[in-house]
Design a protein around this motif. Structure first.
Motif, PDB file in Angstrom:
ATOM      1  N   SER A   1       0.858  -1.185   0.000  1.00  0.00           N
ATOM      2  CA  SER A   1       0.000   0.000   0.000  1.00  0.00           C
ATOM      3  C   SER A   1       0.890   1.229   0.000  1.00  0.00           C
ATOM      4  CB  SER A   1      -0.928   0.009   1.223  1.00  0.00           C
ATOM      5  OG  SER A   1      -1.945  -0.957   1.089  1.00  0.00           O
ATOM      6  N   ALA A   2       0.836   1.976  -1.099  1.00  0.00           N
ATOM      7  CA  ALA A   2       1.666   3.175  -1.222  1.00  0.00           C
ATOM      8  C   ALA A   2       1.023   4.376  -0.547  1.00  0.00           C
ATOM      9  CB  ALA A   2       1.920   3.492  -2.685  1.00  0.00           C
ATOM     10  N   THR A   3      -0.252   4.238  -0.191  1.00  0.00           N
ATOM     11  CA  THR A   3      -0.973   5.332   0.444  1.00  0.00           C
ATOM     12  C   THR A   3      -1.914   4.776   1.508  1.00  0.00           C
ATOM     13  OG1 THR A   3      -2.513   7.170   0.080  1.00  0.00           O
ATOM     14  CG2 THR A   3      -2.758   5.236  -1.326  1.00  0.00           C
ATOM     15  N   PHE A   4      -2.249   5.622   2.476  1.00  0.00           N
ATOM     16  CA  PHE A   4      -3.259   5.261   3.462  1.00  0.00           C
ATOM     17  C   PHE A   4      -4.534   6.063   3.217  1.00  0.00           C
ATOM     18  CE2 PHE A   4      -4.271   3.378   7.646  1.00  0.00           C
ATOM     19  CZ  PHE A   4      -3.514   2.225   7.568  1.00  0.00           C
ATOM     20  N   ASP A   5      -4.647   6.585   2.000  1.00  0.00           N
ATOM     21  CA  ASP A   5      -5.835   7.334   1.615  1.00  0.00           C
ATOM     22  C   ASP A   5      -7.021   6.372   1.573  1.00  0.00           C
ATOM     23  OD1 ASP A   5      -7.838   8.835   0.482  1.00  0.00           O
ATOM     24  OD2 ASP A   5      -6.809   9.181  -1.422  1.00  0.00           O
ATOM     25  N   PRO A   6      -7.991   6.537   2.476  1.00  0.00           N
ATOM     26  CA  PRO A   6      -9.101   5.574   2.544  1.00  0.00           C
ATOM     27  C   PRO A   6      -9.994   5.582   1.320  1.00  0.00           C
ATOM     28  CG  PRO A   6      -9.533   7.457   3.945  1.00  0.00           C
ATOM     29  CD  PRO A   6      -8.123   7.612   3.458  1.00  0.00           C
TER      30      PRO A   6
ATOM     31  N   ASN B   1       4.328   1.286   1.485  1.00  0.00           N
ATOM     32  CA  ASN B   1       4.736  -0.027   0.964  1.00  0.00           C
ATOM     33  C   ASN B   1       5.494  -0.878   1.975  1.00  0.00           C
ATOM     34  OD1 ASN B   1       3.640   0.442  -1.653  1.00  0.00           O
ATOM     35  ND2 ASN B   1       5.440   1.670  -2.162  1.00  0.00           N
ATOM     36  N   ILE B   2       5.674  -0.399   3.179  1.00  0.00           N
ATOM     37  CA  ILE B   2       6.419  -1.145   4.210  1.00  0.00           C
ATOM     38  C   ILE B   2       5.509  -1.537   5.375  1.00  0.00           C
ATOM     39  CG2 ILE B   2       8.389  -1.163   5.788  1.00  0.00           C
ATOM     40  CD1 ILE B   2       9.185  -1.096   2.860  1.00  0.00           C
ATOM     41  N   GLU B   3       4.998  -0.539   6.108  1.00  0.00           N
ATOM     42  CA  GLU B   3       4.182  -0.871   7.273  1.00  0.00           C
ATOM     43  C   GLU B   3       3.402   0.334   7.770  1.00  0.00           C
ATOM     44  OE1 GLU B   3       6.820  -2.184  10.385  1.00  0.00           O
ATOM     45  OE2 GLU B   3       7.140  -0.143  11.110  1.00  0.00           O
TER      46      GLU B   3
ATOM     47  N   PHE C   1       3.489  -5.136   4.844  1.00  0.00           N
ATOM     48  CA  PHE C   1       3.161  -5.509   3.466  1.00  0.00           C
ATOM     49  C   PHE C   1       4.332  -6.261   2.849  1.00  0.00           C
ATOM     50  CE2 PHE C   1       1.646  -1.141   4.413  1.00  0.00           C
ATOM     51  CZ  PHE C   1       0.301  -1.422   4.584  1.00  0.00           C
ATOM     52  N   ASN C   2       4.043  -7.415   2.255  1.00  0.00           N
ATOM     53  CA  ASN C   2       5.064  -8.147   1.507  1.00  0.00           C
ATOM     54  C   ASN C   2       4.381  -9.018   0.466  1.00  0.00           C
ATOM     55  OD1 ASN C   2       7.188 -10.144   0.739  1.00  0.00           O
ATOM     56  ND2 ASN C   2       8.346  -8.992   2.276  1.00  0.00           N
ATOM     57  N   GLU C   3       4.759  -8.857  -0.796  1.00  0.00           N
ATOM     58  CA  GLU C   3       4.110  -9.585  -1.881  1.00  0.00           C
ATOM     59  C   GLU C   3       4.741 -10.944  -2.160  1.00  0.00           C
ATOM     60  OE1 GLU C   3       3.947  -6.950  -5.230  1.00  0.00           O
ATOM     61  OE2 GLU C   3       2.385  -5.708  -4.311  1.00  0.00           O
TER      62      GLU C   3
END
Length: 525
Positions: free
Chosen positions: A57-62, A207-209, A232-234
């Motif tokens: 997740s590159a953003t926390f924009d809901p 993209n991390i946590e 997050f880890n793909e």
């Protein structure tokens, strides 16, 4: 929901894929690659949980990402219960006033994380922000205007919209304090949105946590957990290792081949839940070859659904007969299509393809060669791609596989692909309307293949105007019948949601809808 492990003899193509992965060091990543310190459990006595997700997740924009709702930071006016029935959340009740007006009563006593009261004016401002930020949401809600009066929130739609209360289940319809964004700025707000959920953001690293702490003023009661970390880890192998090394307490999308080793650890368990998701092949109808129904039908016949369910998912999936799980009221009961190589070859011949000396299919001197896009965040999809490649070769079709990091972005921005392995929640609102609109209608958010089937559009348009449940089921099944005739997609399997859980986590089970993960009732021993 139960622990399952089905072992089968792996086919040669799958064994080859595993050997290639081993040679490339796929399992060589250390558990620390999942992010953070080795001991995720707080050492100061705080109740803490670490959740490991499979998508970055590159953003926390809901209004542009699901993770704020999944992490318990935001909430919506309505939600689905464990039986996929619609219930109130931030709205205590709602009713239709005519064909194009809905009136929602906003729950009293709810506050945002900054202490601001949630009233109809705040909800209206949140929806204005959401509609501006998310084109898919705006298209789904069809809002013409809104009114706020105390705790009464009124929505006027551009057309009759009987499904509006279920449409606002969408995480993109999360309610936030839009006024707070004006004081901190858009960038800061999209890293720490001010919502109403049991947790608020302490720190977010794209993209991390995300580091979360409980909101003591939560309206439904004080959360049991004091803090939580969402990482997050793909890489599916890294996620499995993180669970086994106890770096993570809850891990989503565990690869099926890791289940036996996880189940041998008495401190860990696997929850395998029949969900609302479908894995499928998406065809790019911007390509002339993919506009040929005979070619699409041949590819559909090459797909070995039983092998996907048994050899790849190891029994944690069921062969698909359409976009909707046949256990749903609007799913169809016909058997899934069996693989038929002979019929697939015959259809390709009817489409003008002939085998050359090498056995490969040619038309007008050009080989039948397809570009297949896949991505690794869902561990089954690259293996499905390799299965398709192997079986297509038996019919003289060359399939070249390309793995991308962000499938949605790639498919939307490029035209050089023929098909893609894809996965989607096809009934995230407990209804088929969302998927039918977004995946098949021109301009739909999930219509990456530019599908345009007039008779299907007509049925979906009628569905959108229908409120009677029985009629909606009939129309949905009628739409699926057209889909199965036209084959804009080839549906492979309905995968189970496979979640690894440390036994210290209590009062929690994964939901079929994949929305409500961190909750105020989740606890640890």
């Amino acid at each position: 929901m139960k622990k399952r492990s089905l072992r089968r003899k792996a086919p040669l193509w799958l064994l080859s894929a595993i050997l290639v992965c081993a040679a490339a060091g796929c399992t060589g990543s250390t558990a620390s690659d999942a992010g953070g310190d080795k001991n995720v459990h707080s050492g100061d006595g705080d109740k803490h949980v670490t959740l490991l997700m499979h998508f970055k997740s590159a953003t926390f924009d809901p209004h542009n990402d699901f993770i704020p709702l999944r992490a318990g930071v935001t909430e919506t006016l309505t939600k689905l219960d464990e039986n996929l029935r619609l219930q109130g959340w931030l709205a205590s009740q709602w009713e239709a006033k005519g064909e194009k007006t809905w009136v929602f009563t906003i729950r009293d006593g709810v506050t945002f994380h900054d202490g601001t009261k949630v009233d109809a004016a705040a909800v209206k401002a949140s929806f204005e922000r959401a509609i501006a930020a998310s084109k898919p949401l705006a298209a789904g809600l069809k809002i013409a205007s809104m009114e706020a009066d105390g705790q009464t929130f009124t929505v006027h739609t551009t057309e009759p919209h009987p499904a509006l209360p279920s449409e606002i289940v969408s995480p993109y319809a999360s309610i936030v304090n839009a006024e707070a964004e004006k004081s901190v700025g858009k960038e800061a707000f999209n890293s720490a949105p001010v919502g109403t959920g049991p947790f608020k953001v302490r720190q977010f690293t794209p993209n991390i946590e995300a580091q979360l702490e409980r909101y003591d003023g939560y309206w439904a009661g004080q959360p049991k957990l004091q803090t939580a970390t969402v990482r997050f880890n793909e890489d599916a192998n890294v996620r499995a290792i993180a669970l086994q090394s106890q770096e993570a307490d809850i891990v989503y999308n565990i690869p099926a081949e890791s289940i036996p080793s996880i189940e041998r650890n008495e401190r860990l368990k696997i929850e395998s839940v029949s969900g609302l998701r479908v894995h499928f092949l998406l065809y790019n109808q911007q390509k002339p070859m993919m506009q040929d129904l005979k070619v699409r039908t041949a590819l559909n016949l090459l797909l070995n659904r039983e092998s996907v369910a048994g050899d790849i998912a190891l029994g944690h999936a069921a062969p698909a007969n359409g976009p909707f799980n046949d256990k749903l009221p609007f799913g169809i009961k016909e058997p899934a299509q069996k693989q038929d190589l002979a019929k697939a070859k015959a259809l390709l011949a009817e489409a003008g393809y002939e085998p050359g000396e090498s056995g490969k299919m040619y038309k007008d001197g050009a080989p039948l060669e397809l570009e297949l896009i896949t991505y690794k965040a869902r561990p089954e999809l690259p293996l499905i791609a390799q299965l398709v490649q192997s079986d297509a070769a038996k019919a003289g079709v060359t399939v070249n596989i390309r793995s991308v990091e962000n499938a949605d972005t790639y498919l939307a921005q490029n035209k050089d692909w023929d098909m893609a392995t894809y996965s989607n929640l096809s009934a995230p609102r407990g209804d088929g309307g969302f998927f039918l609109n977004s995946a098949y209608l021109p301009g739909g958010a999930l219509n990456h293949g530019k599908i345009n089937i007039p008779r299907l559009t007509e049925i979906v348009t009628q569905l959108n105007r229908t409120s009677d449940s029985a009629q909606r089921i009939q129309l949905t099944q009628k739409a699926v019948a057209v889909v199965n005739e036209e084959i804009p997609h080839s549906y492979a399997v309905y995968p189970n949601l496979i979640v690894g859980v440390n036994e210290r986590v209590i009062n929690w089970m994964p939901g079929r809808e994949e929305f409500y993960i961190l909750t105020h009732t989740m606890d640890v021993k």
